[in-house]
Design a protein around this motif. Structure first.
Motif, PDB file in Angstrom:
ATOM      1  N   LEU A   1     -24.543 129.688   6.821  1.00  0.00           N
ATOM      2  CA  LEU A   1     -24.344 130.603   7.946  1.00  0.00           C
ATOM      3  C   LEU A   1     -25.209 131.856   7.834  1.00  0.00           C
ATOM      4  O   LEU A   1     -25.572 132.446   8.853  1.00  0.00           O
ATOM      5  N   ALA A   2     -25.583 132.252   6.625  1.00  0.00           N
ATOM      6  CA  ALA A   2     -26.453 133.417   6.433  1.00  0.00           C
ATOM      7  C   ALA A   2     -27.816 133.207   7.085  1.00  0.00           C
ATOM      8  O   ALA A   2     -28.517 134.173   7.404  1.00  0.00           O
ATOM      9  N   ARG A   3     -28.192 131.962   7.334  1.00  0.00           N
ATOM     10  CA  ARG A   3     -29.475 131.635   7.972  1.00  0.00           C
ATOM     11  C   ARG A   3     -29.418 131.729   9.495  1.00  0.00           C
ATOM     12  O   ARG A   3     -30.433 131.571  10.167  1.00  0.00           O
ATOM     13  N   LEU A   4     -28.242 131.964  10.079  1.00  0.00           N
ATOM     14  CA  LEU A   4     -28.113 131.992  11.536  1.00  0.00           C
ATOM     15  C   LEU A   4     -29.055 132.975  12.228  1.00  0.00           C
ATOM     16  O   LEU A   4     -29.629 132.624  13.259  1.00  0.00           O
ATOM     17  N   PRO A   5     -29.242 134.197  11.706  1.00  0.00           N
ATOM     18  CA  PRO A   5     -30.159 135.098  12.427  1.00  0.00           C
ATOM     19  C   PRO A   5     -31.556 134.511  12.623  1.00  0.00           C
ATOM     20  O   PRO A   5     -32.109 134.567  13.716  1.00  0.00           O
ATOM     21  N   GLU A   6     -32.127 133.917  11.591  1.00  0.00           N
ATOM     22  CA  GLU A   6     -33.472 133.345  11.728  1.00  0.00           C
ATOM     23  C   GLU A   6     -33.467 132.110  12.621  1.00  0.00           C
ATOM     24  O   GLU A   6     -34.396 131.901  13.401  1.00  0.00           O
ATOM     25  N   LEU A   7     -32.426 131.297  12.533  1.00  0.00           N
ATOM     26  CA  LEU A   7     -32.357 130.076  13.338  1.00  0.00           C
ATOM     27  C   LEU A   7     -32.127 130.360  14.810  1.00  0.00           C
ATOM     28  O   LEU A   7     -32.730 129.728  15.676  1.00  0.00           O
ATOM     29  N   VAL A   8     -31.248 131.304  15.112  1.00  0.00           N
ATOM     30  CA  VAL A   8     -30.871 131.580  16.494  1.00  0.00           C
ATOM     31  C   VAL A   8     -31.828 132.557  17.157  1.00  0.00           C
ATOM     32  O   VAL A   8     -32.300 132.324  18.277  1.00  0.00           O
TER      33      VAL A   8
ATOM     34  N   GLY B   1     -20.194 140.214  20.812  1.00  0.00           N
ATOM     35  CA  GLY B   1     -18.877 140.208  20.186  1.00  0.00           C
ATOM     36  C   GLY B   1     -18.964 139.782  18.737  1.00  0.00           C
ATOM     37  O   GLY B   1     -20.046 139.570  18.193  1.00  0.00           O
ATOM     38  N   GLU B   2     -17.794 139.676  18.144  1.00  0.00           N
ATOM     39  CA  GLU B   2     -17.705 139.332  16.733  1.00  0.00           C
ATOM     40  C   GLU B   2     -16.725 138.186  16.562  1.00  0.00           C
ATOM     41  O   GLU B   2     -15.680 138.157  17.207  1.00  0.00           O
ATOM     42  N   PHE B   3     -17.105 137.222  15.723  1.00  0.00           N
ATOM     43  CA  PHE B   3     -16.201 136.122  15.437  1.00  0.00           C
ATOM     44  C   PHE B   3     -16.268 135.770  13.963  1.00  0.00           C
ATOM     45  O   PHE B   3     -17.154 136.222  13.231  1.00  0.00           O
ATOM     46  N   LEU B   4     -15.285 135.003  13.527  1.00  0.00           N
ATOM     47  CA  LEU B   4     -15.144 134.640  12.129  1.00  0.00           C
ATOM     48  C   LEU B   4     -15.294 133.137  11.983  1.00  0.00           C
ATOM     49  O   LEU B   4     -14.761 132.376  12.795  1.00  0.00           O
ATOM     50  N   VAL B   5     -16.025 132.727  10.970  1.00  0.00           N
ATOM     51  CA  VAL B   5     -16.108 131.322  10.588  1.00  0.00           C
ATOM     52  C   VAL B   5     -15.581 131.267   9.161  1.00  0.00           C
ATOM     53  O   VAL B   5     -16.004 132.055   8.315  1.00  0.00           O
ATOM     54  N   GLU B   6     -14.650 130.364   8.907  1.00  0.00           N
ATOM     55  CA  GLU B   6     -14.046 130.311   7.577  1.00  0.00           C
ATOM     56  C   GLU B   6     -14.120 128.909   7.009  1.00  0.00           C
ATOM     57  O   GLU B   6     -13.929 127.924   7.735  1.00  0.00           O
ATOM     58  N   ALA B   7     -14.413 128.838   5.711  1.00  0.00           N
ATOM     59  CA  ALA B   7     -14.444 127.569   4.984  1.00  0.00           C
ATOM     60  C   ALA B   7     -13.789 127.774   3.632  1.00  0.00           C
ATOM     61  O   ALA B   7     -14.224 128.627   2.860  1.00  0.00           O
ATOM     62  N   ASP B   8     -12.739 127.012   3.365  1.00  0.00           N
ATOM     63  CA  ASP B   8     -12.027 127.101   2.078  1.00  0.00           C
ATOM     64  C   ASP B   8     -11.679 128.547   1.718  1.00  0.00           C
ATOM     65  O   ASP B   8     -11.928 128.995   0.608  1.00  0.00           O
ATOM     66  N   ALA B   9     -11.136 129.290   2.654  1.00  0.00           N
ATOM     67  CA  ALA B   9     -10.694 130.677   2.475  1.00  0.00           C
ATOM     68  C   ALA B   9     -11.847 131.649   2.203  1.00  0.00           C
ATOM     69  O   ALA B   9     -11.628 132.764   1.752  1.00  0.00           O
ATOM     70  N   VAL B  10     -13.080 131.239   2.467  1.00  0.00           N
ATOM     71  CA  VAL B  10     -14.225 132.149   2.384  1.00  0.00           C
ATOM     72  C   VAL B  10     -14.594 132.544   3.812  1.00  0.00           C
ATOM     73  O   VAL B  10     -15.104 131.718   4.577  1.00  0.00           O
ATOM     74  N   PRO B  11     -14.305 133.802   4.204  1.00  0.00           N
ATOM     75  CA  PRO B  11     -14.598 134.228   5.568  1.00  0.00           C
ATOM     76  C   PRO B  11     -16.046 134.677   5.733  1.00  0.00           C
ATOM     77  O   PRO B  11     -16.624 135.297   4.846  1.00  0.00           O
ATOM     78  N   VAL B  12     -16.612 134.343   6.872  1.00  0.00           N
ATOM     79  CA  VAL B  12     -17.963 134.796   7.223  1.00  0.00           C
ATOM     80  C   VAL B  12     -17.863 135.427   8.606  1.00  0.00           C
ATOM     81  O   VAL B  12     -17.435 134.782   9.564  1.00  0.00           O
ATOM     82  N   HIS B  13     -18.246 136.680   8.690  1.00  0.00           N
ATOM     83  CA  HIS B  13     -18.156 137.454   9.922  1.00  0.00           C
ATOM     84  C   HIS B  13     -19.514 137.405  10.622  1.00  0.00           C
ATOM     85  O   HIS B  13     -20.545 137.712  10.018  1.00  0.00           O
ATOM     86  N   VAL B  14     -19.517 136.998  11.891  1.00  0.00           N
ATOM     87  CA  VAL B  14     -20.756 136.885  12.665  1.00  0.00           C
ATOM     88  C   VAL B  14     -20.687 137.890  13.814  1.00  0.00           C
ATOM     89  O   VAL B  14     -19.737 137.870  14.594  1.00  0.00           O
ATOM     90  N   LYS B  15     -21.698 138.740  13.895  1.00  0.00           N
ATOM     91  CA  LYS B  15     -21.766 139.732  14.971  1.00  0.00           C
ATOM     92  C   LYS B  15     -22.929 139.364  15.886  1.00  0.00           C
ATOM     93  O   LYS B  15     -24.058 139.165  15.428  1.00  0.00           O
ATOM     94  N   VAL B  16     -22.630 139.262  17.193  1.00  0.00           N
ATOM     95  CA  VAL B  16     -23.625 138.875  18.193  1.00  0.00           C
ATOM     96  C   VAL B  16     -23.799 140.031  19.174  1.00  0.00           C
ATOM     97  O   VAL B  16     -22.812 140.635  19.603  1.00  0.00           O
TER      98      VAL B  16
END
Length: 129
Positions: A10-17, A32-47
């Protein structure tokens, strides 16, 4: 795949998008801002106006988000396969299969569903069709 692996993808999203004009254009009305979570590791995405402004890996103390997409890391790995199997080809399909769930205020997600789905699919390498 682990939660940390999902965060790295998910850290690669800025370059990909942000490098995909049609996708940025599709999301131009979404900020807006949304959360993507995998195995209790949250990743915050700001658009901001269709561009990925920031991607940050948690844990967070009290980070605001409008909606969240949560799934096991293994499910995210299957979702990002080049040609995912049925049920893992789409975020909504993963929810119907019971391997993912949506939470929070779903109005901004549904209003920008195609954009958000394509953002989350970007790590497959097929962006902005």
């Amino acid at each position: 795949m682990t939660g940390d692996d999902v965060a790295a993808v998910l850290a690669r999203l800025p370059e990909l998008v942000n490098g995909c004009g049609p996708l940025v254009n599709r999301g131009r009305f979404f900020s807006g801002e949304f959360l993507v979570e995998a195995d209790a590791v949250p990743v915050h995405v700001k658009v901001h106006e269709g561009r990925i402004a920031a991607v940050e890996k948690g844990p967070f103390r009290m980070r605001a988000w409008r909606f969240a997409v949560r799934a096991e890391a293994q499910a995210w790995g299957r979702f990002w396969e080049t040609t995912p199997e049925p049920g893992y080809h789409d975020v909504i399909a993963m929810c119907r299969l019971g391997v993912a769930r949506l939470e929070g205020d779903l109005q901004p997600l549904m209003a920008n569903l195609r954009y958000v789905k394509e953002v989350l699919e970007a790590p497959r390498g097929k962006v902005g069709g």
